[in-house]
Write an enzyme that holds these catalytic residues in place. Sequence first.
Site, short mmCIF file in Angstrom:
data_model
loop_
_atom_site.label_atom_id
_atom_site.label_comp_id
_atom_site.label_asym_id
_atom_site.label_seq_id
_atom_site.Cartn_x
_atom_site.Cartn_y
_atom_site.Cartn_z
N LYS A 256 -18.77 -18.48 -1.90
CA LYS A 256 -20.22 -18.45 -1.77
C LYS A 256 -20.92 -17.51 -2.73
CE LYS A 256 -20.58 -19.72 3.08
NZ LYS A 256 -20.93 -19.23 4.42
N GLY B 24 -9.09 -10.22 -2.34
CA GLY B 24 -7.99 -10.67 -1.48
C GLY B 24 -7.43 -12.02 -1.89
N GLY C 87 -12.85 -4.38 -0.60
CA GLY C 87 -14.25 -3.95 -0.57
C GLY C 87 -14.63 -2.99 -1.68
N ARG D 139 0.82 -1.22 0.00
CA ARG D 139 0.00 0.00 0.00
C ARG D 139 0.85 1.27 0.00
NH1 ARG D 139 -4.81 -2.44 3.89
NH2 ARG D 139 -6.13 -2.97 2.12
P1 ADP Z 1 -11.78 -13.14 -3.04
O1 ADP Z 1 -11.14 -12.91 -1.69
O2 ADP Z 1 -10.79 -13.13 -4.15
O3 ADP Z 1 -12.95 -12.21 -3.28
P2 ADP Z 1 -13.43 -15.26 -1.98
O4 ADP Z 1 -13.06 -14.84 -0.60
O5 ADP Z 1 -14.81 -15.01 -2.43
O6 ADP Z 1 -12.39 -14.63 -3.02
O7 ADP Z 1 -13.22 -16.82 -2.15
C1 ADP Z 1 -12.01 -17.47 -1.89
C2 ADP Z 1 -12.22 -18.75 -1.12
O8 ADP Z 1 -13.08 -19.64 -1.81
C3 ADP Z 1 -10.92 -19.46 -0.94
O9 ADP Z 1 -10.65 -19.58 0.45
C4 ADP Z 1 -11.16 -20.84 -1.57
O10 ADP Z 1 -10.57 -21.89 -0.86
C5 ADP Z 1 -12.66 -20.95 -1.53
N1 ADP Z 1 -13.16 -21.92 -2.51
C6 ADP Z 1 -13.05 -21.85 -3.86
N2 ADP Z 1 -13.60 -22.94 -4.43
C7 ADP Z 1 -14.05 -23.73 -3.43
C8 ADP Z 1 -14.72 -25.00 -3.38
N3 ADP Z 1 -15.02 -25.67 -4.50
N4 ADP Z 1 -15.05 -25.50 -2.17
C9 ADP Z 1 -14.73 -24.81 -1.05
N5 ADP Z 1 -14.11 -23.61 -1.03
C10 ADP Z 1 -13.77 -23.08 -2.21
MG MG Z 2 -11.67 -13.56 0.28
#
Ligand code: ADP
Ligand code: MG
Length: 402
Positions: free
Chosen positions: A199, A357, A380, A38
Amino acid sequence: MAAFKTLDDLGDVTGMVALVRVDLNLPMNGGSATDVTRVEAVKPTILELSERGAKVLLLAHFGRPGGKRSSMLSTSMVVGDVEEVLGKELMFIPEIAGPVVEQSIGILADGDIGLLDNTRFWPGEDTNDSSLAQAIAAHGDFFVNDAFSAAHRAHASTEGITHFLPSYAGRAMEAELKALDAALGNPEAPVAAVVGGAKVSSKLGVLENLVGRVQHLIIGGGMANTFLAARGVNVGKSLCEHDLTDTASRILDAADHAGCTVHLPYDVVVSKEFTANPPSLRTCNVHEVAEDEMILDIGASAVEALADVLKTCRTLVWNGPLGAFETEPFDAATVALARTAAALTSEGSLISVAGGGDTVAALAQAGVTNDVTYISTAGGAFLEWMEGKELPGVAALVASNV
Ligand code: ADP
Ligand code: MG
């Protein structure tokens, strides 16, 4: 993209006081930062203003002190790290407005840099109190916002202050806005979006916005399981939000109406236990997942098909890993598609912008951090931008006509 002023629009700033909003919310361990990305990001803006002879006063938040002073959350904690990155000394000023700030400005020479204390020590910061914004603004000749990551919040030091001072985007803000505009604001079509992660519920707004804006929506990660379930696939004991299958169906319908092709995997990597390289690891068609198996990555054939989709596209925006990438070998699809995107970007056929992240971490794991067009570390603010929301800190720069 609506117009905003940049440092190029500033004339001679010698002797002027520049109030510069930066993101110095560094991850700490003990007394020092574990990552100074940063600071690196805002360094060009700070040094440019300093070299142009302005007195640079940095405004930053640090943690969540909740409107009260707290010695552990003083921005004085990061002075050493910031000085090291900038290669210059900072004057720490334990206030954000008032006589102490005024006296400190009197001591600063042209080109010197001061760091004000944590903006969030003052309750009016989070509530965007206009008298606080005015009190801060009173010390400066102009305002520069170089903290895109704080732009999704209308706070006194990001939004309020723009009502009292001529306001400019710093170099990091400028680069971020240009990259985001090239990816979704005004992109070259066809545009593909990759949305992955754990999710559906955490990215509903993102999915809803994207179906109307992109030609290809690639869904991976845990959230693909919910979409597969909506299409009647038995996903075994995979991470799946069964209560959101109707929502997923609605998004698929909306995509259909908008002419957006949704790509769901047709082969997946499954296992009975969630450990590294489990004995029960196998790849199968999505219709062959057993009751006691979970989907932890998308399959190699799906990745190949997705690579072919990216080859037909001019623009890619990516948020969310395609699998549980922290655990081997469930990073394989994310790494492979990231390398394809990087190669297409290097060839000049694709503009690629990624953020989030875990996405940033996954792309680093794939070794492509420097081969995509732009990586946003804004968290965010990046997600809200992907949801199509107007970011108050950005809107304020566009509207600023003080
Ligand atoms: P970002 O931080 O890039 O926005 P997210 O926080 O939404 O991404 O998602 C990342 C998480 O999703 C990781 O911890 C990863 O392990 C999990 N993940 C991805 N695919 C699966 C899966 N098929 N089953 C369980 N967890 C998953
Ligand atoms: Mg994340």
